[in-house]
Scaffold this active site. Sequence first.
Site, PDB file in Angstrom:
ATOM      1  CD1 TRP A 187     -21.985  10.101 -18.855  1.00  0.00           C
ATOM      2  CD2 TRP A 187     -22.159   8.169 -17.727  1.00  0.00           C
ATOM      3  NE1 TRP A 187     -20.807   9.428 -18.988  1.00  0.00           N
ATOM      4  CE2 TRP A 187     -20.883   8.235 -18.310  1.00  0.00           C
ATOM      5  CE3 TRP A 187     -22.501   7.052 -16.981  1.00  0.00           C
ATOM      6  CZ2 TRP A 187     -19.945   7.225 -18.178  1.00  0.00           C
ATOM      7  CZ3 TRP A 187     -21.575   6.050 -16.839  1.00  0.00           C
ATOM      8  CH2 TRP A 187     -20.310   6.142 -17.431  1.00  0.00           C
ATOM      9  CD  GLU A 223     -30.427   7.531 -24.291  1.00  0.00           C
ATOM     10  OE1 GLU A 223     -30.794   6.827 -23.347  1.00  0.00           O
ATOM     11  OE2 GLU A 223     -30.657   8.755 -24.358  1.00  0.00           O
ATOM     12  NE  ARG A 266     -22.583  12.493 -12.099  1.00  0.00           N
ATOM     13  CZ  ARG A 266     -23.783  12.860 -11.731  1.00  0.00           C
ATOM     14  NH1 ARG A 266     -24.317  12.397 -10.604  1.00  0.00           N
ATOM     15  NH2 ARG A 266     -24.470  13.713 -12.447  1.00  0.00           N
TER      16      ARG A 266
END
Length: 189
Positions: free
Chosen positions: A66, A76, A152
């Site tokens: 990603w 994150e 994706r």
Amino acid sequence: MNVELINFMNDEDAIVKYARICYGRDDTDNKEGLLKTLMRNGHTSVFEHSVFTFKITCPIFTARQWMRHRIGSFTEKSLRYTTESEFYTPEFSTTEKMELYKSYMRLVETTYKLFLESETKENARSLLPLGMMTQFYWTVNARSLMNFLKLRLDKHAQKEIRDLANIVLDKFRECMPIICRLFEEELSN
């Protein structure tokens, strides 16, 4: 694995308004026609005014795929400051392989917790595999979102990221139904 839409800014009406400045007009007549012209002719920079923020929960190996999409912002969960150890379990071809995988993950988790008792979190986290779950926020404009989806959703993309991309597509469809439909038409051509 999960995708949650946290925030969305500038809907299709805003995009039409911003696109109209090119023509020196501020009317919004024939919204769909203008959006179709923009999409068909590749005049997609105006879509950058629409911004989405998602919260993603997925395995680290999916997060790394990603984050190859550099036109976006990522924050994150840090394993330097947290000690959670939830693992993703993919589908395996046999029950024996599934049990071996689960046994390995239990060993990793036990070893990780043991290291946390006497080592720094920074050192202990080096034991953790790519199958560990992570969470991150992803802020992306609609133009870059469409690029992500194009790549994706492709049948060659790994199953996990394809599954999550389909959820992103659903959220995109909810926020920008006309643009999403035009995008999907472009994909099918």
